[in-house]
Scaffold this active site. Structure first.
Site, PDB file in Angstrom:
ATOM      1  N   ASN A  10       0.879  -1.179   0.000  1.00 18.03           N
ATOM      2  CA  ASN A  10       0.000   0.000   0.000  1.00 18.03           C
ATOM      3  C   ASN A  10       0.909   1.221   0.000  1.00 18.03           C
ATOM      4  O   ASN A  10       1.512   1.549   1.021  1.00 18.03           O
ATOM      5  CB  ASN A  10      -0.901  -0.013   1.243  1.00 18.03           C
ATOM      6  CG  ASN A  10      -1.767   1.229   1.327  1.00 18.03           C
ATOM      7  OD1 ASN A  10      -1.892   1.979   0.359  1.00 18.03           O
ATOM      8  ND2 ASN A  10      -2.381   1.432   2.484  1.00 18.03           N
ATOM      9  N   TRP A  11       1.011   1.852  -1.155  1.00 15.16           N
ATOM     10  CA  TRP A  11       1.941   2.990  -1.271  1.00 15.16           C
ATOM     11  C   TRP A  11       1.379   4.265  -0.641  1.00 15.16           C
ATOM     12  O   TRP A  11       2.098   5.246  -0.495  1.00 15.16           O
ATOM     13  CB  TRP A  11       2.273   3.246  -2.748  1.00 15.16           C
ATOM     14  CG  TRP A  11       3.042   2.140  -3.400  1.00 15.16           C
ATOM     15  CD1 TRP A  11       3.487   0.980  -2.823  1.00 15.16           C
ATOM     16  CD2 TRP A  11       3.487   2.082  -4.768  1.00 15.16           C
ATOM     17  NE1 TRP A  11       4.161   0.196  -3.735  1.00 15.16           N
ATOM     18  CE2 TRP A  11       4.166   0.862  -4.949  1.00 15.16           C
ATOM     19  CE3 TRP A  11       3.350   2.939  -5.867  1.00 15.16           C
ATOM     20  CZ2 TRP A  11       4.729   0.484  -6.161  1.00 15.16           C
ATOM     21  CZ3 TRP A  11       3.908   2.562  -7.088  1.00 15.16           C
ATOM     22  CH2 TRP A  11       4.589   1.351  -7.226  1.00 15.16           C
ATOM     23  N   LYS A  12       0.085   4.237  -0.324  1.00 12.69           N
ATOM     24  CA  LYS A  12      -0.588   5.416   0.256  1.00 12.69           C
ATOM     25  C   LYS A  12      -0.331   6.648  -0.619  1.00 12.69           C
ATOM     26  O   LYS A  12      -0.253   6.529  -1.844  1.00 12.69           O
ATOM     27  CB  LYS A  12      -0.131   5.649   1.696  1.00 12.69           C
ATOM     28  CG  LYS A  12      -0.188   4.383   2.546  1.00 12.69           C
ATOM     29  CD  LYS A  12      -0.074   4.665   4.016  1.00 12.69           C
ATOM     30  CE  LYS A  12       0.101   3.372   4.773  1.00 12.69           C
ATOM     31  NZ  LYS A  12      -0.114   3.496   6.198  1.00 12.69           N
ATOM     32  N   HIS A  96      -9.665   0.992   4.577  1.00 13.29           N
ATOM     33  CA  HIS A  96      -8.410   1.197   5.304  1.00 13.29           C
ATOM     34  C   HIS A  96      -8.678   2.114   6.490  1.00 13.29           C
ATOM     35  O   HIS A  96      -9.483   3.044   6.401  1.00 13.29           O
ATOM     36  CB  HIS A  96      -7.366   1.816   4.365  1.00 13.29           C
ATOM     37  CG  HIS A  96      -5.978   1.760   4.936  1.00 13.29           C
ATOM     38  ND1 HIS A  96      -5.563   2.645   5.901  1.00 13.29           N
ATOM     39  CD2 HIS A  96      -4.936   0.925   4.701  1.00 13.29           C
ATOM     40  CE1 HIS A  96      -4.308   2.351   6.232  1.00 13.29           C
ATOM     41  NE2 HIS A  96      -3.902   1.306   5.512  1.00 13.29           N
ATOM     42  N   GLU A  98      -7.127   4.497   7.666  1.00 13.75           N
ATOM     43  CA  GLU A  98      -6.905   5.926   7.392  1.00 13.75           C
ATOM     44  C   GLU A  98      -8.125   6.535   6.690  1.00 13.75           C
ATOM     45  O   GLU A  98      -8.458   7.696   6.910  1.00 13.75           O
ATOM     46  CB  GLU A  98      -5.615   6.105   6.568  1.00 13.75           C
ATOM     47  CG  GLU A  98      -4.387   5.827   7.425  1.00 13.75           C
ATOM     48  CD  GLU A  98      -3.177   5.309   6.673  1.00 13.75           C
ATOM     49  OE1 GLU A  98      -3.131   5.425   5.434  1.00 13.75           O
ATOM     50  OE2 GLU A  98      -2.270   4.768   7.341  1.00 13.75           O
ATOM     51  N   GLU A 168      -5.793  -5.271  10.101  1.00 15.90           N
ATOM     52  CA  GLU A 168      -4.759  -4.268  10.350  1.00 15.90           C
ATOM     53  C   GLU A 168      -5.031  -3.552  11.670  1.00 15.90           C
ATOM     54  O   GLU A 168      -5.802  -2.586  11.712  1.00 15.90           O
ATOM     55  CB  GLU A 168      -4.762  -3.228   9.231  1.00 15.90           C
ATOM     56  CG  GLU A 168      -4.510  -3.812   7.860  1.00 15.90           C
ATOM     57  CD  GLU A 168      -3.888  -2.776   6.935  1.00 15.90           C
ATOM     58  OE1 GLU A 168      -2.792  -3.035   6.441  1.00 15.90           O
ATOM     59  OE2 GLU A 168      -4.487  -1.706   6.749  1.00 15.90           O
ATOM     60  N   GLY A 174       2.047   1.837  10.694  1.00 16.08           N
ATOM     61  CA  GLY A 174       2.998   2.948  10.585  1.00 16.08           C
ATOM     62  C   GLY A 174       3.653   3.322  11.908  1.00 16.08           C
ATOM     63  O   GLY A 174       4.269   4.380  12.018  1.00 16.08           O
ATOM     64  N   SER A 214       3.024  -2.605  10.190  1.00 17.96           N
ATOM     65  CA  SER A 214       4.482  -2.615  10.352  1.00 17.96           C
ATOM     66  C   SER A 214       5.129  -3.956   9.982  1.00 17.96           C
ATOM     67  O   SER A 214       6.067  -4.411  10.637  1.00 17.96           O
ATOM     68  CB  SER A 214       4.866  -2.204  11.777  1.00 17.96           C
ATOM     69  OG  SER A 214       4.427  -0.881  12.024  1.00 17.96           O
ATOM     70  N   GLY A 235       2.612  -1.348   4.243  1.00 15.49           N
ATOM     71  CA  GLY A 235       2.696   0.077   3.928  1.00 15.49           C
ATOM     72  C   GLY A 235       4.135   0.498   3.698  1.00 15.49           C
ATOM     73  O   GLY A 235       4.711   0.269   2.633  1.00 15.49           O
ATOM     74  N   GLY A 236       4.730   1.093   4.717  1.00 16.34           N
ATOM     75  CA  GLY A 236       6.074   1.677   4.612  1.00 16.34           C
ATOM     76  C   GLY A 236       7.104   0.793   3.917  1.00 16.34           C
ATOM     77  O   GLY A 236       7.815   1.247   3.013  1.00 16.34           O
TER      78      GLY A 236
HETATM   79  C1  PEP Z   1      -0.932  -0.081   5.721  1.00 18.49           C
HETATM   80  O1  PEP Z   1      -0.823   1.016   5.205  1.00 18.49           O
HETATM   81  O2  PEP Z   1      -1.895  -0.773   5.430  1.00 18.49           O
HETATM   82  C2  PEP Z   1       0.087  -0.519   6.670  1.00 18.49           C
HETATM   83  C3  PEP Z   1      -0.073  -1.671   7.259  1.00 18.49           C
HETATM   84  O3  PEP Z   1       1.162   0.331   6.868  1.00 18.49           O
HETATM   85  P1  PEP Z   1       2.559  -0.051   7.583  1.00 18.49           P
HETATM   86  O4  PEP Z   1       3.026  -1.352   6.995  1.00 18.49           O
HETATM   87  O5  PEP Z   1       3.463   1.098   7.262  1.00 18.49           O
HETATM   88  O6  PEP Z   1       2.268  -0.188   9.055  1.00 18.49           O
END
Ligand code: PEP
Length: 252
Positions: A10-12, A96, A98, A168, A174, A214, A235-236
């Protein structure tokens, strides 16, 4: 039919056109095990360019990060499921945390988004997960199953086969804090049991449940090694080609 192993990124709201296509190109040249599927959650503006680039790359697909619940109309700035279908985008991420937190997307809106996405033949990566407060109160299982009930319980068994669940926990997104493999397995089993009760054995046994929060090169193997964890939504670490490659190879 056995479940797929999925490494989803997930590049957000990160990377510009050049950086995004460069990352997609790097991933397209990666060695991806035959039984692993990679899905990249890409910003709308270069979704089509990435799709074109990845068209003939096996086991690498693309997801939009959201879609609107209406078919079309006066919703300035929004993107519809039919627009995603028109560019042959195969997946969309819905729900998500967010989107729930910053854009007020509640369970009812998310149910409508899921319906609209399925109507347009998109496969849905549906996110759920509890806050730290909910986990501290020990209410995470009922909270997450309630989220699923509110947005998915109206679907048919056939429709459910187009859904991938991403668990999640918000406190792990994050933050650098990850659910332990045991915590992830416990929740994934809870989710699968809920699916079994609501939709029967076939759906429960076939549906992929991803963990997100994470996930990194260093912890992917232990999380993906759990019985009910079918992969990750990352994500990251999905922005870092080297880490993402390790994550893709972290299935046993
Ligand atoms: C996400 O954006 O769905 C996520 C899990 O981010 P991260 O891996 O950065 O925690």
């Amino acid at each position: 039919m056995s479940r797929q192993k999925i490494a989803a990124g997930n590049w957000k709201m990160n990377l510009d056109l050049e950086e995004g296509l460069q990352l997609a190109r790097t991933i397209s040249h990666m060695e991806i095990p035959m039984d692993v599927n990679v899905i990249l959650g890409i910003p709308y503006v270069y979704l089509k360019s990435a799709l074109d680039m990845l068209l003939h790359v096996p086991r690498v697909d693309v997801a939009a990060q959201n879609c609107h619940q209406a078919e079309s109309g006066a919703f300035t700035g929004e993107v519809s499921a039919s627009m995603l279908e028109s560019i042959s985008c195969p997946y969309v991420i819905i729900g998500h945390s967010e989107r729930r937190m910053y854009f007020g997307e509640d369970s009812k809106i998310l149910a409508e988004k899921v319906d609209k996405a399925l109507e347009h033949d998109l496969r849905v990566i549906f996110c759920c997960g509890e806050s730290l407060q909910t986990r501290k109160a020990g209410e995470q299982n009922s909270y997450v199953t309630q989220q699923l009930k509110e947005s998915l319980s109206h679907l048919s068994q056939k429709q459910m086969k187009s859904i991938i669940i991403a668990y999640e926990p918000i406190w792990a997104i994050g933050t650098g804090e990850t659910a332990s493999p045991e915590q992830a397995q416990e929740m994934h089993l809870e989710i699968r049991n809920h699916l079994r009760e609501s939709f029967g054995d076939e759906v429960a046994d076939q549906m992929e449940i991803l963990y997100g929060g994470s996930v990194k090169a260093a912890n992917a193997k232990s999380i993906f090694g759990q019985d009910d964890v079918d992969g990750g939504l990352v994500g990251g670490a999905s922005l870092d080609a080297e880490q993402f490659q390790t994550i893709i190879k972290s299935f046993s």
